[in-house]
Design a protein around this motif. Structure first.
Motif: not given
Lengths: 332, 601
Positions: B15-16, B97-102, B181-186
């Motif tokens: 992520g960022y 909302t949490r999808s951030y991996y390729t 509540e929804l970690p790890d997203g962008p």
């Protein structure tokens, strides 16, 4: 074993030389039986071969002109292709004397040198661990068997405690602790990994022998010769050493000879999991690295596998023969 | 997207500002260890012969605001059948909302959840192009890029037949602020959107958020600072539509999210498998990029890669309709290439040796490291395939980034030359012969240990003192994230979240980040002129102008300060069965182009 059986000799020689009936110790009997056991002798020969390879691996490496050193970048780049596969020797090219077993993909290290040094690591670790485990097992077993009261309870509890430790978990948890403790001292790290491996192997490998010895001692300690020794005031230490220990030689030797192959496999297994020694060559490490190459570069994988397999089978068969030889019940 | 690092054949990103590399089960490697990446492979199932990483072209830097549905038919495409996807890694979550991996963004965006914008594969340039998705165009900004308006199309429906309304998109945007509540997203919304630093999402602060307004079918997003890259950011699954009343339990929503794309969840076992079936209510006429050729998708995760490779190489029975999105093992590369079913290409990542600029203060010493580093030897020892999964890098920004300038960070250094003499001369000039380089490696990863040996040799040849610092794959990320750690090199990398320098410099080379927890600025570079230009670009430029300025900043910073050693661009090598059609490399993510794929009968 029939021909060398002392009983046969007695029959055969009875008329000629009755004085040869002279008694032989159980030790002599066992040795005699072993000498006549072809399987045991072949296994012993294999064992001697591995011992020699292990002892003289630096000299043998020099004789073959190979080393375990990481190749210089220019050598690495000239001996491996862009995908890391060797461009000299197997699997895609013919045999070359410079690298009789080929070189490892990616790293360009010599497989024969790693195999010979791997034998040294395997046998060294197995031998030291077995000796240590045997000494601990004998001591704890003797004391546990002979002591009465609280001491016996404590020692039995210790034996049970160690028996309950899951060996792999202990090894898995020790590895990262060491790595973080010695992370900036590479020399100490390898030494500590080696020591830790020896400790883990020996501290989790002595309980079976201790229980065996304890059982034997329990059955012996009420026998007349022990009672008489106590009656005339022989100190406990001497009773243990002079009266009991000699009676336990057979189970100890059997346990020792069967412990060796177990430790050889355990060492390879731990190295395969990446938690054994990481800076010295080891068969387990090579097998780990080679497992993905089983069909593209079989020789890379099969050499260390064959090493472990041959050594373990030879040691096991030899151990079985030794047990048979020392066990009066299997002697005909 | 993302973040970081390495490990063997697993891609994925993170992520960022918050994270570099979050990849499952992987590790970073200290010296360049393993890799991942991608590069432009062949189109339509027939890989080009000599693909070279790093020549992938514009990873999504192209845009086509006019693209309209339905998407053009893929040549030779047929309908029906089931495609099976096996992978060594597994996405931790499929909540949009949490999808951030390729992998999670590719699966969700290509197949299940539509967002404001999306990427479409362009066969001609073998590259991804940004096109509209649920919005009718790529958004309309105001003059200074502080307000973006997206107009939703007519005829958008969820899988249950209900209509998608603008309020649902607004709710999804609000939901993305709920990082507790929804970690790890962008997290760019927190940096750029109005009140992004104050609003904590609908669960905590209610749905009353000033940064998003709805006007009929328009969604208006307000910024607190200029954000010219909003059209790219709008392609993340977080910008899909989520009806507020469907989000009763945020922790469970990801188990069966509302589908707007051509497929919907049938069964989902997190970490194990996912089955997708067709969504009858998806209207191709509204979608400029996606297709609905196969009846069913089956994803199997946490597979053993060596087994996956063997099955695909053998190509028997079901394997003919199977593919993998994790790289083929080095050991199997030669055989995989012979099959002609290997798709290679770039992924938008650069691996770095981040030098701690607060500890290695002399730029000459840093440049000496750049000449001493044994690029090719470390790649090979680390199990990387030169030109496929790793290729020579000369800049910080990877090829394909909009506005990227092609230059050599060290004059004459082509990204794979090791010259101990030059390095030693620089060290002598600096009076620092014997300078100690402390870099981490992983004792339990053979490739890491092997690469470490080569790096030590390279450094010592050049007159450095090399001290490898041992870690394990479990501890290396913590070690590298600790700014007090006694190391002066951190080996990892960075991947674009979108193809512009805007997802690089503010995230990893910004002086204000020095001392931040988690050490986002791993090089610890703190140069006022670089910071000033970063702020200048963020505050005053947008679009092409900003892209070009990032490219120039890359050249300026690398040549003047050389804060990091670029140790390679990433590439991917993905295998598929003989009846899998339409598979190319999505060079924005280093993943298969799921939206174009079909089963050849």
């Amino acid at each position: 074993m029939g021909l060398d059986n002392p009983a046969d000799k007695i029959d055969a020689g009875a008329s000629k030389a009755p004085e040869e009936i002279a008694g032989r110790s159980p030790w002599q009997l066992a040795m005699e039986q072993l000498r006549g056991d072809k399987v045991a002798m072949i296994c012993l020969g294999i064992l001697v071969f591995f011992v020699l390879v292990a002892l003289f691996s630096p000299l043998l490496s020099r004789a073959f002109g190979v080393t375990i050193d990481t190749p210089e970048a220019n050598i690495l780049l000239s001996t491996t292709g862009f995908d890391g596969m060797p461009v000299v020797g197997p699997p895609y090219n013919g045999f070359i004397w410079a690298h009789p077993l080929g070189i490892a993909p990616s790293t360009g290290t010599d497989n024969l040198a790693f195999w010979m040094y791997g034998a040294r690591t395997s046998m060294g670790i197995a031998l030291v661990s077995t000796v240590a485990a045997t000494i601990i097992g004998i001591t704890m077993g003797l004391v546990a068997g002979f002591a009465r009261g609280p001491l016996e309870a404590v020692i039995s509890w210790i034996i049970d405690f160690f028996l309950s430790l899951p060996f792999i978990l202990v090894a898995l948890s020790v590895a990262p602790i060491l790595v973080s403790r010695f992370s900036t001292q590479p020399a100490l790290l390898s030494a500590s990994q080696l020591v830790a491996l020896l400790l883990v192997l020996s501290l989790t490998g002595w309980m079976a022998l201790a229980r065996l010895i304890r059982g034997e001692v329990l059955s012996l300690r009420e026998r007349e010769f022990v009672l008489s020794a106590r009656a005339i005031g022989v100190p406990t230490r001497s009773i243990l050493r002079k009266e009991l220990l000699p009676n336990l030689i057979a189970p100890i030797i059997v346990s020792f000879s069967l412990g060796l192959p177990a430790f050889v496999s355990a060492e390879a297994g731990l190295a395969y999991l990446g938690i054994g020694v990481t800076n010295i060559p080891s068969w387990g490490r090579t097998i780990n690295a080679a497992s993905n190459y089983y069909d593209t570069y079989p020789l890379y994988l099969w050499a260390p596998v064959a090493g472990v397999l041959t050594l373990v089978v030879a040691l096991n068969l030899l151990g079985d023969s030794i047990r048979d030889a020392f066990d009066p019940k299997t002697r005909r | 997207m993302t973040g970081i690092i390495e490990s063997e054949h697993r891609p994925l990103k993170g992520g960022y500002i918050s994270m570099r590399m979050k990849k499952t089960g992987t590790a970073i490697a200290a010296a360049a260890l393993l890799t991942v990446a991608a590069c432009g492979g062949g189109g339509g199932g027939s890989p080009t012969e000599t693909q070279t990483v790093g020549e992938g072209g514009d990873a999504g830097s192209g845009q086509d605001p006019e693209a309209a549905g339905p998407a053009a038919e893929i040549e030779g495409a047929q309908e029906g059948g089931t495609l099976t996807v096996n992978s060594e890694v597994s996405p931790a979550t499929l909540d949009p909302t949490r999808s951030y991996y390729t992998d999670s963004t590719a699966i969700m965006s290509d197949l299940v959840t539509r967002s404001l914008t999306q990427y479409k594969y362009d066969a001609e340039s073998d590259s991804m192009i940004l096109v509209p998705d649920m919005a009718t165009d790529l958004g309309t900004p105001n003059k200074d890029f502080t307000e973006w308006t997206f107009t939703l199309r007519e005829g958008l429906k969820y899988a249950d037949g209900t209509d998608v309304v603008a309020d649902d998109v607004a709710y999804a945007i609000k939901r993305s602020f709920a990082t507790e509540e929804l970690p790890d997203g962008p997290t760019y919304q927190q940096t750029f959107f109005l009140d992004g630093d104050k609003y904590a999402g609908p669960y905590e602060d209610g749905t009353d958020y000033a940064g998003v307004e709805v006007d009929g079918s328009d969604v208006i997003i307000k910024m607190r600072r200029p954000f010219g890259d909003m059209p790219y950011y709008g392609s993340f699954p977080a910008f899909t539509a989520i009806p507020e009343d469907a989000d009763t339990d945020p922790a469970k929503y990801g188990n069966n999210p509302m589908a707007t794309g051509p497929y919907q969840f049938e069964t989902y076992k997190p970490g194990q498998s996912l089955t997708l079936v067709q969504n009858e209510n998806w209207d191709p006429a509204t979608d400029p990029a996606r297709h609905q050729y196969v009846d069913k998708w089956v994803f199997n995760w946490n597979q053993v890669q060596s087994k996956v490779d063997k099955v695909l190489i053998a190509d028997q029975g079901e394997a003919q309709t199977t593919l993998s999105y994790t790289d083929v093992l080095t050991a199997n590369y030669a055989k995989a290439q012979e099959t002609d079913r290997l798709v290679t290409g770039t992924s938008p990542c650069t691996y770095f040796w981040y030098m701690d600029n607060q500890k290695i203060t002399d730029v000459k010493v840093r440049q000496a490291v750049g000449w001493a580093y044994p690029y090719q030897a470390a790649w090979r020892a680390g199990g990387l395939i030169e030109g496929v999964t790793r290729s020579a890098s000369t800049t910080a920004l990877p090829p394909g980034t909009a506005g990227r300038v092609e230059f050599e960070s060290l004059p004459g250094q082509d990204g794979k030359t090791t010259d101990p003499d030059k390095a030693r001369a620089l060290l002598e000039e600096a009076g620092e012969v014997g300078f100690e380089i402390k870099f981490p490696y992983q004792t339990n990863v053979p490739e890491s240990v092997q690469a470490k040996d080569q790096v030590v040799k390279g450094l010592e040849d050049a007159g450095f003192k090399a001290t490898p610092v041992a870690a394990t794959s479990d501890t290396i990320r913590d070690l590298q994230a600790d700014d007090k750690a006694d190391i002066n090199i951190r080996g990892s990398g960075w991947c674009s979240d979108w193809p512009s320098g805007g997802s690089w410099f503010p995230a990893i080379f910004f002086g204000d980040l020095v001392g931040e927890p988690g050490i986002p600025n791993q090089a610890q570079i703190d140069e006022p002129d670089v910071d000033k230009q970063i702020n200048n670009i963020l505050d005053t430029m947008s679009g092409e102008e900003a892209n070009a300025a990032w490219g120039e900043l890359d050249k300026y910073m690398m040549q003047k300060y050389f804060p990091v050693v670029p140790i390679g661009y990433s590439g991917v090598a993905l295998l598929h069965g003989s009846r899998v059609g339409g598979m190319s490399n999505d060079n924005v993510r280093g993943m298969p182009t799921f939206q174009d794929m079909f089963v050849a009968q």
